[in-house]
Design a protein around this motif. Structure first.
Motif, short mmCIF file in Angstrom:
data_model
loop_
_atom_site.label_atom_id
_atom_site.label_comp_id
_atom_site.label_asym_id
_atom_site.label_seq_id
_atom_site.Cartn_x
_atom_site.Cartn_y
_atom_site.Cartn_z
N ASP A 242 0.85 -1.19 0.00
CA ASP A 242 0.00 0.00 0.00
C ASP A 242 0.89 1.25 0.00
O ASP A 242 1.76 1.39 0.85
CB ASP A 242 -0.91 0.00 1.23
CG ASP A 242 -1.90 1.14 1.22
OD1 ASP A 242 -1.50 2.27 1.58
OD2 ASP A 242 -3.07 0.91 0.86
N PHE A 243 0.67 2.13 -0.98
CA PHE A 243 1.54 3.30 -1.12
C PHE A 243 1.43 4.24 0.07
O PHE A 243 2.39 4.93 0.42
CB PHE A 243 1.20 4.05 -2.41
CG PHE A 243 1.70 3.36 -3.65
CD1 PHE A 243 3.05 3.36 -3.97
CD2 PHE A 243 0.84 2.70 -4.50
CE1 PHE A 243 3.52 2.72 -5.11
CE2 PHE A 243 1.29 2.07 -5.63
CZ PHE A 243 2.64 2.07 -5.95
N GLN A 244 0.26 4.31 0.69
CA GLN A 244 0.06 5.25 1.79
C GLN A 244 0.58 4.72 3.11
O GLN A 244 1.27 5.41 3.85
CB GLN A 244 -1.42 5.61 1.90
CG GLN A 244 -1.94 6.42 0.71
CD GLN A 244 -3.39 6.84 0.88
OE1 GLN A 244 -4.19 6.14 1.49
NE2 GLN A 244 -3.73 8.01 0.35
N THR A 245 0.28 3.45 3.41
CA THR A 245 0.66 2.90 4.71
C THR A 245 1.99 2.15 4.67
O THR A 245 2.63 1.94 5.70
CB THR A 245 -0.42 1.93 5.22
OG1 THR A 245 -0.48 0.79 4.34
CG2 THR A 245 -1.78 2.62 5.26
#
Length: 398
Positions: A242-245
């Motif tokens: 996941d790019f955000q987390t």
């Protein structure tokens, strides 16, 4: 037992470096192998899945993604050597969907503004990825052709096409080309099309032809377009980040996943599963100029052609993110042209796979290496464990 091709304490350094990626949680597990002369080392660390239920083993099975491309190119060249295909003949006989192509006047223009193709598409165009369709590296999608490929389900991505080969070719044939045949370079799609061509010309499924002419003779017992039920306990779960987390999430389960059943479309551009030992056999055949032990798969001339850069400087510039100013493209694989890193030896050939794999062979040093992981690549930029693997492989040579 070392035979002098590698330095033992530097191999131990390599093991610690690679194991560190698993210990830090970068990915659940790794299998890697290096082979030089008669000396081969295969190592496994971590687990098949994040839950840690089963350890990685030397014979763990991975989705090798674009490491399939060189295998498909070898299959095509087998048919060329038998004069069942020719590199520069039109493919229309076997792929009528590609006959009488239209070409966009401008790559970013509407699909209706086209001109006739200047010539038919050839096998050489497919293997060099210059036939006119493929990944247009503009994100987010802006061009009508990008959207049309996505809507047709044939845009290059981690999600393989799930229809039949005939359906795939019908969709390919419904679209105009982005450029004239042989006059540009677009990643991926040409090798999927080449896989269909091989199957049609051979008169049998691609998997059957590869088993008969490549996998069987080379002893590649765990390589194919799916993982049979009796082997699925050895198949690694695939993850994406996941790019955000930054957390890993399941992309494809082992049991019940998309590779646990026979493929309707046997994707010549990225559909194989394999093991470190199997893929090493394939690489060593290429290092042997088409021969491994008593088995000759291709002639020396074919291997030398496949591992020679086929692109113009302009074409390499258009694929800058793939070639990095130091490499080109042969038939189905990358070829190193300039030494600007430890491992970037001119003449080195191979490729990387988007599901987390990297495999190259270096004739100058008689070196073959394969890295198998189960974390999808985030971008064309090589992840740290790729870089560390190849750095470690070259620093370990005697």
């Amino acid at each position: 037992m070392s035979t002098g091709n590698f330095i033992p304490d530097r191999l131990e350094r390599m093991r610690k470096v690679m194991a560190g990626h698993v210990e830090r949680g970068d990915l659940p597990g790794l299998v890697w192998a290096v082979s030089r002369g008669s000396e081969t080392h295969i190592e496994a660390v971590g687990t098949l899945a994040l839950n840690g239920s089963a350890p990685m083993q030397r014979d763990s099975i991975f989705r090798i993604a674009s490491l399939t491309k060189p295998v498909t190119a070898v299959a095509a060249m087998i048919l060329v050597e038998e004069s069942r295909l020719r590199l520069d003949d039109p493919v229309d006989k076997w792929l009528p969907e590609l006959a009488d192509r239209k070409v966009l006047k401008a790559i970013d223009g509407p699909l209706t503004e086209t001109v006739p193709a200047s010539r038919p598409i050839t096998l050489r165009d497919l293997l060099t990825l210059r036939f006119g369709l493929g990944a247009i590296m503009v994100y987010p999608f802006r061009y009508p052709l990008q959207h049309a490929m996505q809507e047709a389900g044939i845009a290059p991505s981690a999600d393989l096409f799930r229809g039949s080969p005939d359906d795939y070719m019908k969709r390919i044939g419904s679209l105009p080309l982005a450029h004239q045949p042989g006059e540009g370079w677009l990643y991926h799609t040409g090798l999927d099309v080449a896989g269909v061509l091989v199957a049609r010309a051979a008169g049998q499924p691609l998997s059957a032809f590869m088993q008969e002419r490549i996998f069987g003779p080379l002893g590649m017992k765990d390589t194919g377009f799916h993982c049979p039920v009796e082997k699925v306990d050895r198949l690694a779960t695939a993850y994406s980040r996941d790019f955000q987390t930054g957390k890993l999430g399941v992309y494809d389960e082992a049991r019940g996943g998309s590779f646990a059943k026979p493929a309707t479309f046997e994707a010549g551009g990225g559909g194989l599963v394999s093991t470190a030992e199997d893929y090493l056999a394939f690489q060593k055949m290429l290092l042997g100029k088409g021969r491994l032990g008593g088995e000759r798969i291709l002639s020396r001339a074919s291997v030398e052609l496949m591992t020679t850069d086929q692109l113009t400087d302009e074409e390499k510039a258009s694929g800058r993110m793939f070639f990095n100013g130091n490499s080109g493209w042969g038939l189905g694989m990358s070829v190193a042209l300039k030494r600007d890193n430890l491992w970037q030896v001119p003449g080195r050939f191979g490729w990387d796979g988007g599901y987390g794999t990297s495999g190259y062979a270096d004739p100058e040093n008689d070196l073959a290496g394969i890295l198998l992981s189960q974390r999808l690549m985030d971008s064309p930029q090589a992840p740290a464990h790729y870089t560390d693997f190849w750095t470690s492989a070259y620093q370990a040579m005697s």
